[in-house]
Design an enzyme around this catalytic site. Structure first.
Site, mmCIF file in Angstrom:
data_model
loop_
_atom_site.group_PDB
_atom_site.id
_atom_site.type_symbol
_atom_site.label_atom_id
_atom_site.label_comp_id
_atom_site.label_asym_id
_atom_site.label_seq_id
_atom_site.Cartn_x
_atom_site.Cartn_y
_atom_site.Cartn_z
ATOM 1 N N GLY A 69 3.259 6.379 -4.087
ATOM 2 C CA GLY A 69 1.874 6.789 -3.893
ATOM 3 C C GLY A 69 1.666 7.463 -2.542
ATOM 4 O O GLY A 69 0.900 8.427 -2.431
ATOM 5 N N THR A 70 2.344 6.972 -1.534
ATOM 6 C CA THR A 70 2.200 7.550 -0.187
ATOM 7 C C THR A 70 2.602 9.020 -0.197
ATOM 8 O O THR A 70 1.928 9.866 0.399
ATOM 9 C CB THR A 70 3.071 6.748 0.806
ATOM 10 O OG1 THR A 70 2.627 5.389 0.774
ATOM 11 C CG2 THR A 70 2.970 7.293 2.208
ATOM 12 N N SER A 199 0.965 5.421 -8.579
ATOM 13 C CA SER A 199 2.226 4.828 -8.112
ATOM 14 C C SER A 199 2.742 3.841 -9.153
ATOM 15 O O SER A 199 1.960 3.065 -9.720
ATOM 16 C CB SER A 199 1.960 4.114 -6.781
ATOM 17 O OG SER A 199 3.105 3.414 -6.368
ATOM 18 N N HIS A 201 4.856 1.124 -8.928
ATOM 19 C CA HIS A 201 5.072 -0.316 -8.723
ATOM 20 C C HIS A 201 3.796 -1.146 -8.818
ATOM 21 O O HIS A 201 3.853 -2.370 -8.806
ATOM 22 C CB HIS A 201 5.842 -0.584 -7.415
ATOM 23 C CG HIS A 201 5.068 -0.402 -6.157
ATOM 24 N ND1 HIS A 201 4.575 -1.459 -5.449
ATOM 25 C CD2 HIS A 201 4.721 0.707 -5.465
ATOM 26 C CE1 HIS A 201 3.962 -1.011 -4.355
ATOM 27 N NE2 HIS A 201 4.039 0.304 -4.351
ATOM 28 N N CYS A 323 0.125 -3.258 3.364
ATOM 29 C CA CYS A 323 0.678 -2.231 4.237
ATOM 30 C C CYS A 323 0.166 -2.382 5.665
ATOM 31 O O CYS A 323 0.458 -1.567 6.515
ATOM 32 C CB CYS A 323 0.331 -0.849 3.705
ATOM 33 S SG CYS A 323 0.858 -0.643 2.003
HETATM 34 N N1 PLP Z 1 -2.943 3.958 -2.095
HETATM 35 C C1 PLP Z 1 -3.407 2.726 -2.371
HETATM 36 C C2 PLP Z 1 -4.838 2.548 -2.713
HETATM 37 C C3 PLP Z 1 -2.538 1.627 -2.338
HETATM 38 O O1 PLP Z 1 -3.013 0.411 -2.610
HETATM 39 C C4 PLP Z 1 -1.190 1.843 -2.001
HETATM 40 C C5 PLP Z 1 -0.256 0.699 -1.884
HETATM 41 O O2 PLP Z 1 -0.649 -0.406 -1.558
HETATM 42 C C6 PLP Z 1 -0.766 3.155 -1.743
HETATM 43 C C7 PLP Z 1 -1.661 4.194 -1.801
HETATM 44 C C8 PLP Z 1 0.656 3.467 -1.394
HETATM 45 O O3 PLP Z 1 1.438 3.452 -2.550
HETATM 46 P P1 PLP Z 1 3.029 3.285 -2.424
HETATM 47 O O4 PLP Z 1 3.260 1.862 -2.014
HETATM 48 O O5 PLP Z 1 3.539 3.598 -3.787
HETATM 49 O O6 PLP Z 1 3.469 4.257 -1.410
#
Ligand code: PLP
Length: 378
Positions: A69-70, A199, A201, A323
């Site tokens: 997602g990032t 994303s 996971h 995070c």
């Molecule tokens: N955006 C949101 C709203 C999230 O909750 C997260 C992860 O916690 C992310 C982005 C980041 O996703 P990824 O962990 O796949 O990089």
């Protein structure tokens, strides 16, 4: 162990794990290779792309696989700015985005871009009037998350798309739908989004896979330069095992969401009632419209400590976003709640597999943790 931290990550479902093993051991060819093993991998990937698109409600040609997602969030922001570079350098986002959006925005400010951070109201929602007031002729991107990862509040993306259109703004609309995907019903088109991040996971696929929806017709710039994979926009030999697993999780999620979403909502309501009756000082933070996220606070206690004690008692919940370990959450700061409430805030998040027994276990552990901490404090 009781796992109630599904907004942080989920246990991979057997369907996804089996699909990954098949892709690694049987259909292990490189999708770019011209012989039958490679062609089989390419057609498995095309089928997987179709599954992800079906779960999203868009065309397969609008789905671009990413590593997480990032990456999707970063690519959406960078690409939108590059597309709009002749029109302006103003971005609108919210103060309670995930750091995958906030950090690129902060870096862009250092490069001379202007960023407006819309603040949520007490309920955890962004006001469309605030968005309308913030739109300027030089706004090139509006990025508003669909479901907030700590509060579970659902934002009015269709309203945001309407506001952009009404203002006659050429700004692109991006939404981080990582927490909304397969939890609340939406399609990118229905939301009016040009770009949308998901994303794997968070939906029972493994870590290391995600996707960016790019609206058909948008001439979006590539994230990387290299071979021709992902239509030349995101080159690199495709992670076929993660993609196969992502597709299997999407299929399962799509087939079961009508049954599981109301079940998760009912479990969340049960959790709220049962926890509030066992711990009257407990309070809900925000209104948490999404079915899987419940944000609570035990004012007077430190959530870091609470979460650690709960962990020792075998219950996994989160003290804010996974995070942001150890740092006070920008989400609660954006809500304007008291310091005591902010310090005591923690998140409980459900999966389709979560049960009432899990909630009962959490309740008993919370009562026990509060007793232990009260004794230590007094
Ligand atoms: N955006 C949101 C709203 C999230 O909750 C997260 C992860 O916690 C992310 C982005 C980041 O996703 P990824 O962990 O796949 O990089």
């Amino acid at each position: 162990m009781i796992y109630l931290d599904n907004a942080a990550t989920t246990q991979v479902c057997p369907e996804a794990a089996q699909a990954a093993v098949r892709a690694m051991t049987r259909d292990f060819g490189n999708p770019s290779s011209r012989y039958p093993l490679g062609k089989a991998a390419a057609s498995a990937m095309a089928a997987a792309r179709w599954e992800v698109a079906a779960a999203l409600g868009c065309g397969a040609d609008e789905v671009f696989f990413t590593s997480c997602g990032t990456e999707g969030d970063n690519w959406a922001i960078q690409g939108a700015l590059e597309l709009g570079r002749r029109r302006g350098r103003h971005i609108i986002t919210t103060a309670f985005e995930h750091s995958a959006v906030l950090e690129p925005c902060k870096a862009l400010e250092r490069e001379g871009y202007e960023v407006t951070y819309l603040k949520p109201g007490k309920s955890g929602h962004i006001s469309m009037a605030d968005l309308r007031n913030a739109l300027r002729p030089d706004t090139v991107l509006v990025s508003i998350m669909l479901v907030n990862n700590e509060l579970g509040t659902v934002q009015d993306l269709a309203g945001a798309a309407g506001a952009i259109k009404e203002a006659g703004s050429p700004a692109l609309l991006h939404t981080d739908a990582v927490q909304g995907f397969l939890k609340i019903p939406f399609t990118p088109k229905g939301l009016g989004a040009d770009l949308l991040t998901v994303s794997g996971h968070k939906i029972r696929a493994p870590k290391g896979i995600g996707a960016l929806y790019i609206r058909r017709g948008l001439r979006f710039p590539p994230l990387l330069l290299g071979g021709g994979q992902e239509n030349g926009l995101r080159p690199g030999t495709e992670p076929t095992a993660q993609i196969a697993a992502f597709a299997a999780a999407c299929r399962l999620g799509r087939e079961t969401r009508d049954e599981y979403t109301p079940r998760m909502s009912a479990l969340k309501q049960y959790a709220l009632e049962s926890l509030l009756s066992a711990l009257p000082e407990l309070r809900q933070v925000g209104v948490g419209d999404a079915p899987h996220i419940l944000c609570l606070t035990l004012p007077g206690y430190k959530s870091e400590v609470l979460v650690r004690v709960l962990g020792d008692l075998g219950v996994c919940v989160s003290a804010g976003s996974a995070c942001h370990r150890g740092r006070p959450s920008h989400v609660f700061a954006a809500l304007g709640i008291s310091k005591k409430e902010m310090d005591g805030a923690f998140r409980v998040s459900f999966s389709p597999e979560s049960t009432r027994e899990d909630v009962d276990g959490l309740r008993d552990a919370l009562v026990r943790a509060r007793e232990m901490l009260f004794t230590t404090l007094s």
